[in-house]
Design an enzyme around this catalytic site. Structure first.
Site, PDB file in Angstrom:
ATOM      1  N   ASP A 227      12.330 -24.855  -4.035  1.00  0.00           N
ATOM      2  CA  ASP A 227      13.518 -25.682  -4.429  1.00  0.00           C
ATOM      3  C   ASP A 227      14.000 -25.473  -5.658  1.00  0.00           C
ATOM      4  O   ASP A 227      13.915 -24.043  -6.092  1.00  0.00           O
ATOM      5  CB  ASP A 227      13.140 -27.169  -4.283  1.00  0.00           C
ATOM      6  CG  ASP A 227      14.475 -27.991  -3.721  1.00  0.00           C
ATOM      7  OD1 ASP A 227      15.339 -27.660  -4.505  1.00  0.00           O
ATOM      8  OD2 ASP A 227      14.539 -28.755  -3.001  1.00  0.00           O
ATOM      9  N   HIS A 250      16.253 -22.165  -5.529  1.00  0.00           N
ATOM     10  CA  HIS A 250      17.395 -22.755  -5.471  1.00  0.00           C
ATOM     11  C   HIS A 250      18.166 -22.492  -6.957  1.00  0.00           C
ATOM     12  O   HIS A 250      19.104 -23.293  -7.054  1.00  0.00           O
ATOM     13  CB  HIS A 250      17.703 -23.919  -4.899  1.00  0.00           C
ATOM     14  CG  HIS A 250      17.267 -24.017  -3.531  1.00  0.00           C
ATOM     15  ND1 HIS A 250      16.949 -25.084  -2.839  1.00  0.00           N
ATOM     16  CD2 HIS A 250      16.454 -23.201  -2.824  1.00  0.00           C
ATOM     17  CE1 HIS A 250      16.428 -24.897  -1.615  1.00  0.00           C
ATOM     18  NE2 HIS A 250      16.000 -23.743  -1.521  1.00  0.00           N
TER      19      HIS A 250
END
Ligand SMILES: *[C@@H]1O[C@H](CO)[C@@H](O)[C@H](O)[C@H]1NC(C)=O
Length: 253
Positions: A227, A250
Site C-alpha cells: 500500500d 502506492h
C-alpha cells in the site's frame, strides 16, 4: 549546617568549572542496561516474551538515571506490547534491538491499534539493526477493507502515540499486519535508515501513516509494501520526507 553544605556544593561546582571541567570532551554519563533476558525473555521458543519485555521496560522507565533496554540477538514472540511512559530518565531511553521480534498471529491478542506501542514517552530511541516482523501473512486474509467500510483494522507493527522526541533508526520492518508504523498525536519524531518490506499484494500495509502530529522527519528509508509508502492523514504539520525509495507501493500521499 545546611547552608554550609550548599555552599560547599557550589564551591565544588565552581572549582570544577574553572578547571575547564564543563568545557572538556563530554563526559559519558553512566547508562544502566536493562536486558530483557534478565526479566525472563525466552528467545528461540514458541513461548511469548511479552511479560518479560513489559517488566524490563517498566524497570528502565522507572529508573532514575540514564537507561537502556537491551534486546539481544534471538527471535522473540510477542503479542501486544506497550512501552508506556512517562519515564524518569533525564535522557532519551534507548531500546537497543539486536534480535528479531515476531508477532503472534492471533488477532484477538491485539485489542488496541498496535502490536508494539510507544505511548506517552518523552525521549526514546529505537535502534540496533534488529527486525520487527509482523507475520502479517497469517492475518491478511482477515482484512476485508476493500469491501467492508466498517472493516477491522489490523494492528500497526509500531504504534507511536502521545510521544515527543523519538528517533527510530536502523531497524528492519517486515510483513506488518496493518501499517508498519502509525504515528499519531506526537511531536518531533525522526525516522532514519529504515527498511520496510511487505508482500506486494498485502492489504493496507502502509510503510508509515502519520496523523495529528507535528514535526516528523523521515529520511534514508527504503519502503516496498502493498500500500502507500507514506500516508499523511489529517492534522499533521511540518512533515519532511527525503531520500526515500518507494516501490512497489502506492506512493506518498
Ligand atoms: C519543522 O521541522 C524542523 C526539523 O525537521 C525543525 O527544525 C523546525 O523547528 C520545525 N518547525 C516548526 C514550526 O515546528
Amino acid at each position: 549546617m545546611a547552608i554550609k553544605a550548599i555552599s560547599f556544593a557550589l564551591l565544588t561546582f565552581f572549582a570544577f568549572s574553572s578547571l575547564g571541567f564543563c568545557n572538556a570532551a563530554p563526559i559519558r554519563a553512566p547508562v544502566t542496561t536493562f536486558n530483557v533476558m534478565s526479566y525472563g525473555a525466552k528467545p528461540g521458543k514458541q513461548d511469548e516474551s511479552t511479560q518479560a519485555f513489559m517488566k524490563a521496560w517498566a524497570a528502565a522507565c522507572n529508573f532514575n538515571g540514564n537507561a537502556r533496554l537491551l534486546i539481544p540477538p534471538g527471535v522473540y514472540k510477542l503479542s501486544e506490547t506497550i512501552f508506556q511512559g512517562p519515564c524518569k530518565s533525564p535522557t532519551p531511553i534507548t531500546i537497543f534491538l539486536q534480535g528479531t521480534l515476531q508477532a503472534v498471529s492471533d488477532i484477538s491478542a491485539y485489542p488496541d491499534k498496535g502490536w508494539l506501542s510507544l505511548d506517552t514517552i518523552n525521549g526514546v530511541i529505537l535502534t540496533g539493526g534488529g527486525t520487527i516482523d509482523g507475520q502479517g501473512q497469517a492475518v491478511w486474509p482477515y482484512n476485508d477493507c476493500k469491501t467492508n467500510p466498517d472493516c477491522l483494522h489490523l494492528p500497526a507493527s509500531l504504534y507511536i502515540t502521545k510521544t515527543r522526541n523519538a528517533k527510530i533508526k536502523s531497524i528492519n520492518f517486515i510483513n506488518s499486519m496493518g501499517f508498519h508504523m502509525h504515528i499519531t498525536q506526537s511531536y518531533l519524531i525522526r525516522l532514519h535508515s529504515l527498511t520496510i518490506t511487505a508482500a506486494e499484494n498485502s492489504p493496507n500495509t502502509d510503510g508509515m501513516h502519520i496523523s495529528k502530529s507535528n514535526t516528523v522527519k523521515v529520511s534514508r528509508t527504503h519502503i516496498r509494501t502493498g500500500d502507500d509508502c507514506v500516508s499523511i492523514g489529517q492534522g499533521s504539520t511540518n512533515v519532511t520526507i527525503n531520500q526515500i525509495t518507494c516501490g512497489p507501493g502506492h506512493g506518498i500521499r
